[in-house]
Design a protein around this motif. Structure first.
Motif, short mmCIF file in Angstrom:
data_model
loop_
_atom_site.label_atom_id
_atom_site.label_comp_id
_atom_site.label_asym_id
_atom_site.label_seq_id
_atom_site.Cartn_x
_atom_site.Cartn_y
_atom_site.Cartn_z
N CYS A 66 16.67 26.16 -47.08
CA CYS A 66 17.54 25.10 -47.61
C CYS A 66 16.75 23.92 -48.18
CB CYS A 66 18.51 24.62 -46.53
SG CYS A 66 17.75 23.66 -45.20
N GLY A 67 15.44 23.88 -47.97
CA GLY A 67 14.63 22.80 -48.53
C GLY A 67 14.14 21.79 -47.52
N LYS A 68 14.33 22.05 -46.22
CA LYS A 68 13.92 21.08 -45.20
C LYS A 68 12.41 20.83 -45.21
CE LYS A 68 15.20 23.54 -41.64
NZ LYS A 68 15.44 24.83 -42.31
N SER A 69 11.65 21.92 -45.14
CA SER A 69 10.19 21.78 -45.08
C SER A 69 9.63 21.21 -46.37
CB SER A 69 9.54 23.13 -44.77
OG SER A 69 9.90 23.58 -43.48
N THR A 70 10.20 21.59 -47.50
CA THR A 70 9.76 21.03 -48.78
C THR A 70 9.97 19.53 -48.81
OG1 THR A 70 10.28 23.11 -49.91
CG2 THR A 70 10.05 21.15 -51.28
N THR A 71 11.09 19.07 -48.26
CA THR A 71 11.35 17.63 -48.17
C THR A 71 10.28 16.94 -47.34
OG1 THR A 71 13.74 17.99 -48.40
CG2 THR A 71 13.02 15.90 -47.44
N ARG A 175 0.00 21.06 -28.64
CA ARG A 175 -0.42 19.76 -28.12
C ARG A 175 -1.66 19.25 -28.87
NH1 ARG A 175 1.70 18.50 -22.78
NH2 ARG A 175 3.10 20.16 -22.11
N ILE A 176 -2.55 20.18 -29.22
CA ILE A 176 -3.72 19.79 -30.02
C ILE A 176 -3.27 19.28 -31.38
CG2 ILE A 176 -5.81 20.64 -31.14
CD1 ILE A 176 -6.01 22.70 -28.83
N GLY A 177 -2.31 19.99 -32.00
CA GLY A 177 -1.80 19.54 -33.29
C GLY A 177 -1.15 18.17 -33.20
N ILE A 178 -0.43 17.92 -32.12
CA ILE A 178 0.19 16.60 -31.92
C ILE A 178 -0.89 15.54 -31.72
CG2 ILE A 178 1.62 15.25 -30.35
CD1 ILE A 178 3.27 17.82 -29.88
N ALA A 179 -1.93 15.87 -30.93
CA ALA A 179 -3.02 14.92 -30.72
C ALA A 179 -3.69 14.57 -32.05
CB ALA A 179 -4.03 15.50 -29.74
N ARG A 180 -3.91 15.58 -32.89
CA ARG A 180 -4.52 15.33 -34.20
C ARG A 180 -3.65 14.39 -35.03
NH1 ARG A 180 -5.20 20.45 -38.00
NH2 ARG A 180 -2.96 20.46 -37.61
N SER A 181 -2.34 14.58 -34.98
CA SER A 181 -1.44 13.73 -35.77
C SER A 181 -1.45 12.28 -35.29
CB SER A 181 -0.01 14.30 -35.73
OG SER A 181 0.60 14.07 -34.48
N LEU A 182 -1.83 12.07 -34.02
CA LEU A 182 -1.82 10.72 -33.46
C LEU A 182 -3.16 10.01 -33.57
CD1 LEU A 182 0.19 11.37 -30.15
CD2 LEU A 182 1.06 10.54 -32.34
N ALA A 183 -4.18 10.71 -34.09
CA ALA A 183 -5.53 10.17 -34.09
C ALA A 183 -5.63 8.82 -34.78
CB ALA A 183 -6.49 11.16 -34.74
N THR A 184 -4.92 8.64 -35.88
CA THR A 184 -5.02 7.41 -36.67
C THR A 184 -3.94 6.39 -36.31
OG1 THR A 184 -3.70 8.43 -38.43
CG2 THR A 184 -6.10 8.60 -38.60
N SER A 185 -3.24 6.60 -35.17
CA SER A 185 -2.18 5.69 -34.72
C SER A 185 -1.09 5.51 -35.78
CB SER A 185 -2.76 4.33 -34.33
OG SER A 185 -3.72 4.47 -33.32
N PRO A 186 -0.43 6.60 -36.18
CA PRO A 186 0.60 6.51 -37.23
C PRO A 186 1.87 5.83 -36.71
CG PRO A 186 0.60 8.69 -36.29
CD PRO A 186 -0.56 7.97 -35.65
N ARG A 187 2.71 5.42 -37.64
CA ARG A 187 4.02 4.89 -37.29
C ARG A 187 5.12 5.91 -37.53
NH1 ARG A 187 4.78 -0.44 -40.61
NH2 ARG A 187 6.58 -0.66 -39.23
N LEU A 188 4.85 6.87 -38.44
CA LEU A 188 5.84 7.90 -38.78
C LEU A 188 5.19 9.27 -38.67
CD1 LEU A 188 8.59 8.85 -40.06
CD2 LEU A 188 7.48 8.58 -42.29
N VAL A 189 5.87 10.20 -37.96
CA VAL A 189 5.40 11.57 -37.84
C VAL A 189 6.48 12.50 -38.37
CG1 VAL A 189 4.72 13.42 -36.27
CG2 VAL A 189 3.90 11.09 -35.88
N VAL A 190 6.12 13.33 -39.32
CA VAL A 190 7.02 14.37 -39.83
C VAL A 190 6.73 15.63 -39.03
CG1 VAL A 190 7.72 15.75 -41.81
CG2 VAL A 190 7.12 13.34 -42.12
N ALA A 191 7.69 16.06 -38.21
CA ALA A 191 7.52 17.23 -37.35
C ALA A 191 8.30 18.40 -37.96
CB ALA A 191 8.02 16.94 -35.93
N ASP A 192 7.57 19.35 -38.52
CA ASP A 192 8.19 20.47 -39.23
C ASP A 192 8.34 21.66 -38.28
OD1 ASP A 192 9.17 22.25 -41.06
OD2 ASP A 192 7.31 22.47 -42.19
#
Length: 340
Positions: A66-71, A175-192
């Motif tokens: 439906c286009g979710k991941s592309t978004t 959990r490793i993937g989540i840790a990588r996403s948090l490395a730079t202290s983001p404010r927004l995380v897109v969880a696909d």
């Protein structure tokens, strides 16, 4: 380029969440060229609009394709939109050059669906987690120290930091993937689809982890999923997509208890209930046929070939996303929405 006979959806202005939006998406469109020279282009995402406030979780749900991941990939700029805009913290990031995107990537990160395929099998966990910091210019010793902290934060044993991804289970790899996403202290995380590739018992652990991290770090999530029971657990608001368009968006409680769009009602009717008596007694809505091809969508409302309520106007005129009930913070794209 627009497919022949498929007019672009009219611009929409979705109701904003209570706070000023951290992320504002307006009429976002992605058109892929046809696989063959004479094939019609495919409009995978068609004029999608929504907001995400700081600290909020917006669920983006719908059937596969439906286009979710592309978004999601357009928002983090893994894909460049062919139309519309993505505004982050008041700045339009839709068409920034790679050099301009680099500092912005500290604040917007992504968690991918398949944890093992998204991790480099030739790199240690230390390198995988610290890579975003190294790219941003951090010293190697500081990046490794941060990686150790993040291992502890996501519930992994820091002593395992020099192991490789294949030495971890699916849940640990995510959990490793989540840790990588948090490395730079983001404010927004897109969880696909962050839990769809995991066992059910492990899904609950990852969902609990993401909820805890949101509370502790003040994260905002765009949570992309097809499992409505998971979305109900983690999200504040829900946007339902069908064939590249949002057909309903609003607070979780209203969407789940009184869905206004026939497609939303059908999706919710397929979610199993924990009460066997209630499960046997409720109405199950079966959709007609398969979703149309985005390369050749039907005229009018794209859902009308599968909708039991479709009338002549549905076959000729595309509904706009508008307020379902006056005074209610929910919108629906349907000529004949269900009464609240």
């Amino acid at each position: 380029m627009t497919p022949v006979g498929t007019p672009p959806s009219p611009p929409t202005e979705p109701l904003s969440p209570p706070a000023d939006p951290l992320l504002s998406v307006r009429d976002l469109t992605m058109t892929f060229p046809g696989r063959r020279s004479r094939s019609a282009p495919v409009r995978a995402v068609d004029s999608v609009s929504f907001d995400v406030a700081a600290g909020e979780t917006l669920g983006l749900v719908g059937e596969s394709g439906c286009g979710k991941s592309t978004t999601g990939r357009m928002i983090v700029r893994l894909l460049e939109p062919t139309g519309g805009s993505v505004t982050y913290d008041g700045r339009d990031i839709s068409h920034l050059a790679q050099r301009e995107l680099r500092p912005l990537r500290r604040e917007i990160q992504m968690v991918f669906q398949d944890p093992h395929s998204s991790l480099n099998p030739r790199q240690t966990v230390a390198r995988i987690i610290s890579d975003p910091l190294l790219v941003q210019g951090s010293a190697a010793v500081d990046a490794r120290r941060r990686a150790v902290e993040l291992m502890e934060l996501v519930g992994l044993i820091p002593e395992h930091i020099d192991r490789y991804p294949h030495e971890f289970s699916g849940g640990q790899a995510q959990r490793i993937g989540i840790a990588r996403s948090l490395a730079t202290s983001p404010r927004l995380v897109v969880a696909d689809e962050p839990v769809s590739a995991l066992d059910v018992s492990v899904q609950a652990q990852i969902v609990n982890l993401m909820e805890r991290l949101q509370r502790e770090l003040g994260l905002a999530y765009l949570f992309i999923a097809h499992d409505l029971s998971v979305v109900k657990r983690v999200c504040d608001r829900v946007a339902v997509m069908y064939l590249g368009r949002i057909v309903e968006i609003g607070p979780k409680e209203r969407v789940y208890t009184a869905p206004a769009h026939p497609y939303t009602r059908a999706l919710l009717s397929a979610v199993p209930l924990p009460d066997p008596v209630a499960e046997r007694g409720r109405e199950r809505i079966t959709l007609l046929g398969d979703p149309p091809s985005p390369a050749a969508p039907p005229p009018g409302c794209t859902f009308h070939p599968r909708c039991a309520k479709a009338q002549e106007i549905c076959r000729s005129e595309a509904p706009t996303l508008s307020v379902a009930t006056p005074g209610e913070p929910r919108q629906v794209a349907c000529h004949f929405p269900e009464a609240a």
